[in-house]
Design a protein around this motif. Structure first.
Motif, PDB file in Angstrom:
ATOM      1  N   GLY A 134       0.811  -1.205   0.000  1.00  0.00           N
ATOM      2  CA  GLY A 134       0.000   0.000   0.000  1.00  0.00           C
ATOM      3  C   GLY A 134       0.848   1.261   0.000  1.00  0.00           C
ATOM      4  N   LYS A 135       1.908   1.274   0.799  1.00  0.00           N
ATOM      5  CA  LYS A 135       2.788   2.447   0.867  1.00  0.00           C
ATOM      6  C   LYS A 135       3.454   2.719  -0.480  1.00  0.00           C
ATOM      7  CE  LYS A 135       2.447   3.437   5.289  1.00  0.00           C
ATOM      8  NZ  LYS A 135       1.894   4.732   5.774  1.00  0.00           N
ATOM      9  N   LEU A 136       3.857   1.654  -1.169  1.00  0.00           N
ATOM     10  CA  LEU A 136       4.513   1.821  -2.469  1.00  0.00           C
ATOM     11  C   LEU A 136       3.519   2.223  -3.551  1.00  0.00           C
ATOM     12  CD1 LEU A 136       6.912  -1.256  -2.344  1.00  0.00           C
ATOM     13  CD2 LEU A 136       7.621   1.144  -2.360  1.00  0.00           C
ATOM     14  N   TYR A 137       2.398   1.508  -3.639  1.00  0.00           N
ATOM     15  CA  TYR A 137       1.429   1.774  -4.700  1.00  0.00           C
ATOM     16  C   TYR A 137       0.781   3.145  -4.554  1.00  0.00           C
ATOM     17  CZ  TYR A 137       1.690  -3.086  -6.275  1.00  0.00           C
ATOM     18  OH  TYR A 137       2.123  -4.289  -6.774  1.00  0.00           O
ATOM     19  N   GLU A 138       0.611   3.605  -3.318  1.00  0.00           N
ATOM     20  CA  GLU A 138      -0.003   4.912  -3.094  1.00  0.00           C
ATOM     21  C   GLU A 138       1.021   6.037  -3.105  1.00  0.00           C
ATOM     22  OE1 GLU A 138      -2.205   4.548   0.525  1.00  0.00           O
ATOM     23  OE2 GLU A 138      -3.382   2.846  -0.230  1.00  0.00           O
ATOM     24  N   ARG A 139       2.270   5.713  -3.457  1.00  0.00           N
ATOM     25  CA  ARG A 139       3.349   6.703  -3.601  1.00  0.00           C
ATOM     26  C   ARG A 139       3.646   7.425  -2.288  1.00  0.00           C
ATOM     27  NH1 ARG A 139       4.580   4.423  -8.434  1.00  0.00           N
ATOM     28  NH2 ARG A 139       3.571   5.371 -10.222  1.00  0.00           N
ATOM     29  N   ALA A 144      11.049   0.645   0.214  1.00  0.00           N
ATOM     30  CA  ALA A 144      10.716  -0.019   1.470  1.00  0.00           C
ATOM     31  C   ALA A 144      11.829  -1.012   1.816  1.00  0.00           C
ATOM     32  CB  ALA A 144       9.384  -0.746   1.356  1.00  0.00           C
ATOM     33  N   ILE A 145      12.244  -1.002   3.051  1.00  0.00           N
ATOM     34  CA  ILE A 145      13.292  -1.914   3.522  1.00  0.00           C
ATOM     35  C   ILE A 145      12.615  -3.008   4.333  1.00  0.00           C
ATOM     36  CG2 ILE A 145      15.507  -2.103   4.686  1.00  0.00           C
ATOM     37  CD1 ILE A 145      15.454  -0.112   2.364  1.00  0.00           C
ATOM     38  N   ALA A 146      12.722  -4.239   3.868  1.00  0.00           N
ATOM     39  CA  ALA A 146      12.004  -5.339   4.499  1.00  0.00           C
ATOM     40  C   ALA A 146      12.783  -6.637   4.340  1.00  0.00           C
ATOM     41  CB  ALA A 146      10.613  -5.475   3.891  1.00  0.00           C
ATOM     42  N   ASN A 147      12.194  -7.705   4.871  1.00  0.00           N
ATOM     43  CA  ASN A 147      12.858  -9.007   4.853  1.00  0.00           C
ATOM     44  C   ASN A 147      12.543  -9.817   3.607  1.00  0.00           C
ATOM     45  OD1 ASN A 147      11.795  -8.861   8.154  1.00  0.00           O
ATOM     46  ND2 ASN A 147      13.928  -8.573   7.579  1.00  0.00           N
ATOM     47  N   GLU A 148      11.392  -9.581   3.028  1.00  0.00           N
ATOM     48  CA  GLU A 148      11.040 -10.307   1.809  1.00  0.00           C
ATOM     49  C   GLU A 148      10.011  -9.516   1.026  1.00  0.00           C
ATOM     50  OE1 GLU A 148       7.365 -13.249   3.058  1.00  0.00           O
ATOM     51  OE2 GLU A 148       9.389 -14.078   3.162  1.00  0.00           O
ATOM     52  N   VAL A 149       9.958  -9.777  -0.269  1.00  0.00           N
ATOM     53  CA  VAL A 149       8.969  -9.128  -1.129  1.00  0.00           C
ATOM     54  C   VAL A 149       7.607  -9.754  -0.850  1.00  0.00           C
ATOM     55  CG1 VAL A 149       8.294  -8.683  -3.508  1.00  0.00           C
ATOM     56  CG2 VAL A 149      10.715  -8.730  -2.889  1.00  0.00           C
ATOM     57  N   PRO A 150       6.567  -8.931  -0.661  1.00  0.00           N
ATOM     58  CA  PRO A 150       5.230  -9.496  -0.439  1.00  0.00           C
ATOM     59  C   PRO A 150       4.862 -10.505  -1.519  1.00  0.00           C
ATOM     60  CG  PRO A 150       5.208  -7.136  -0.067  1.00  0.00           C
ATOM     61  CD  PRO A 150       6.558  -7.463  -0.635  1.00  0.00           C
ATOM     62  N   ARG A 151       4.275 -11.589  -1.108  1.00  0.00           N
ATOM     63  CA  ARG A 151       3.942 -12.665  -2.040  1.00  0.00           C
ATOM     64  C   ARG A 151       2.924 -12.199  -3.076  1.00  0.00           C
ATOM     65  NH1 ARG A 151       3.362 -17.553   2.452  1.00  0.00           N
ATOM     66  NH2 ARG A 151       5.569 -17.543   3.091  1.00  0.00           N
ATOM     67  N   GLY A 152       3.151 -12.588  -4.331  1.00  0.00           N
ATOM     68  CA  GLY A 152       2.245 -12.254  -5.414  1.00  0.00           C
ATOM     69  C   GLY A 152       2.442 -10.878  -5.999  1.00  0.00           C
ATOM     70  N   ALA A 153       3.407 -10.111  -5.456  1.00  0.00           N
ATOM     71  CA  ALA A 153       3.640  -8.756  -5.955  1.00  0.00           C
ATOM     72  C   ALA A 153       4.804  -8.746  -6.940  1.00  0.00           C
ATOM     73  CB  ALA A 153       3.937  -7.812  -4.797  1.00  0.00           C
ATOM     74  N   VAL A 154       4.662  -7.967  -8.014  1.00  0.00           N
ATOM     75  CA  VAL A 154       5.734  -7.810  -8.994  1.00  0.00           C
ATOM     76  C   VAL A 154       6.446  -6.497  -8.678  1.00  0.00           C
ATOM     77  CG1 VAL A 154       6.332  -7.666 -11.426  1.00  0.00           C
ATOM     78  CG2 VAL A 154       4.406  -9.091 -10.699  1.00  0.00           C
ATOM     79  N   LEU A 155       7.565  -6.593  -7.993  1.00  0.00           N
ATOM     80  CA  LEU A 155       8.301  -5.420  -7.546  1.00  0.00           C
ATOM     81  C   LEU A 155       9.787  -5.591  -7.836  1.00  0.00           C
ATOM     82  CD1 LEU A 155       6.600  -5.054  -4.044  1.00  0.00           C
ATOM     83  CD2 LEU A 155       6.199  -3.577  -6.007  1.00  0.00           C
ATOM     84  N   GLY A 156      10.482  -4.484  -7.932  1.00  0.00           N
ATOM     85  CA  GLY A 156      11.928  -4.534  -8.039  1.00  0.00           C
ATOM     86  C   GLY A 156      12.543  -4.669  -6.657  1.00  0.00           C
ATOM     87  N   GLN A 157      13.707  -5.260  -6.583  1.00  0.00           N
ATOM     88  CA  GLN A 157      14.343  -5.450  -5.285  1.00  0.00           C
ATOM     89  C   GLN A 157      15.849  -5.528  -5.434  1.00  0.00           C
ATOM     90  OE1 GLN A 157      14.317  -9.573  -3.705  1.00  0.00           O
ATOM     91  NE2 GLN A 157      12.799  -9.999  -5.305  1.00  0.00           N
ATOM     92  N   ALA A 268      15.875  -4.035  -0.298  1.00  0.00           N
ATOM     93  CA  ALA A 268      15.244  -2.764  -0.662  1.00  0.00           C
ATOM     94  C   ALA A 268      14.241  -3.054  -1.770  1.00  0.00           C
ATOM     95  CB  ALA A 268      16.292  -1.764  -1.133  1.00  0.00           C
ATOM     96  N   ILE A 269      13.002  -2.639  -1.588  1.00  0.00           N
ATOM     97  CA  ILE A 269      11.914  -2.966  -2.507  1.00  0.00           C
ATOM     98  C   ILE A 269      11.346  -1.682  -3.107  1.00  0.00           C
ATOM     99  CG2 ILE A 269       9.677  -4.112  -2.691  1.00  0.00           C
ATOM    100  CD1 ILE A 269      10.463  -5.652  -0.109  1.00  0.00           C
ATOM    101  N   HIS A 270      11.062  -1.718  -4.397  1.00  0.00           N
ATOM    102  CA  HIS A 270      10.536  -0.535  -5.083  1.00  0.00           C
ATOM    103  C   HIS A 270       9.629  -0.955  -6.223  1.00  0.00           C
ATOM    104  CE1 HIS A 270      13.217  -1.219  -8.538  1.00  0.00           C
ATOM    105  NE2 HIS A 270      14.114  -1.584  -7.640  1.00  0.00           N
TER     106      HIS A 270
END
Length: 294
Positions: A134-139, A144-157, A268-270
């Motif tokens: 939500g934080k990324l999609y809503e700009r 975002a700094i996290a432990n893993e990419v949310p499942r089912g999401a197409v994001l750069g990392q 790092a996720i974007h």
């Protein structure tokens, strides 16, 4: 005329001589003369007349100069913008991180980075794993700094480093604790669980299931910092990430690594269409150094 022609024409017009233009541009006089002749050849008319050692602009040159001066101003502004981007002047890096990282390694990285990039501004916030998308999609954040990419999401990392789970306890509760502790050695102690705290909580519960070990759970915490506060208050011991444990260390508390170790990645996720800028990438490199203890 290309930008080089425009730059030479502007310098000659302002300085009145080839030598003056060459000094202003820090180039050779032959280079100025050659470029000026080429520009006149392309235009099909003279820009300057040679009079008493000076170059006198023609009427055509006067007609061109207004537009050329405007282009030169825009080029200078563009160069200045490029310098500011390299220096980070006036730029804001919007970064969100899990609380365990935002309250530990992130402040250290920001402090270190600002020593070399004092003009950069930071917009920082904590975010829980379930709220990353939500934080990324809503700009609301760029990275975002996290432990893993949310499942089912197409994001750069990009991978920043590695952390590990550790036992956080009061020394009086385990005065003779070895350098590394097996989970089975914790089974008889009051335990504060973080089973519902996201990906890291799952790593811990999966290991308990693999070993067939049951803990004496006396409290459940949703965040690592609550768990650490409960340990400090004497409620029991817990297993948290090493960054939280180090940040919450207080007199009478201690931490031990697990045997076998339980590690996790930090990324790092974007958004794919919003990759990190050069400045943001430089900061992420600094953050990675802090995470890896460099």
């Amino acid at each position: 005329m290309n930008l080089r022609h425009i730059e030479i024409f502007h310098a000659v017009y302002v300085n009145g001589t080839v030598s003056g233009a060459a000094r202003a541009l820090n180039v050779s006089q032959p280079s100025v003369s050659k470029t000026l002749r080429h520009a006149e050849s392309l235009l099909g008319f003279e820009l300057f007349q040679r009079t008493n050692g000076r170059l006198v602009p023609t009427e055509d040159a006067h007609a061109l100069f207004g537009d050329v001066a405007e282009i030169q101003d825009r080029v200078r502004a563009l160069r200045e913008a490029g310098r500011n981007l390299r220096a980070g002047a006036g730029m804001t890096l919007r970064i969100s991180a899990l609380p365990s990282l935002a309250l530990s390694v992130l402040p250290t990285a920001v402090s270190r980075f600002l020593k070399s990039r004092p003009g950069v501004r930071f917009d920082l916030q904590t975010v829980h794993h379930d709220d990353l998308l939500g934080k990324l999609y809503e700009r609301e954040t760029d990275i975002a700094i996290a432990n893993e990419v949310p499942r089912g999401a197409v994001l750069g990392q990009s991978w920043l480093g590695e952390g590990e789970l550790v036992v956080l306890y009061r020394e009086e509760d385990m005065p003779d604790a070895p350098p590394r502790l097996e989970l089975s050695q914790l089974a008889g102690h009051p335990f504060i669980t973080l089973a519902t705290s996201g990906p890291i909580g799952r790593i811990f519960t999966d290991e308990l299931e693999r070993l067939g070990t049951e803990m004496n759970v006396v409290a459940s915490a949703r965040t690592f910092y609550i768990a650490a506060a409960l340990v400090n208050a004497g409620v029991g011991l817990t297993v948290v990430d090493c960054f939280t444990a180090e940040a919450c260390m207080a007199p009478g508390l201690s931490m031990r690594s697990l045997k076998p170790p339980l590690t996790f990645d930090i990324r790092a996720i974007h958004l794919l269409d919003r990759p990190p800028s050069a400045l943001a990438s430089e900061f992420l490199a600094t953050l990675g150094d802090v995470i890896e203890g460099r």
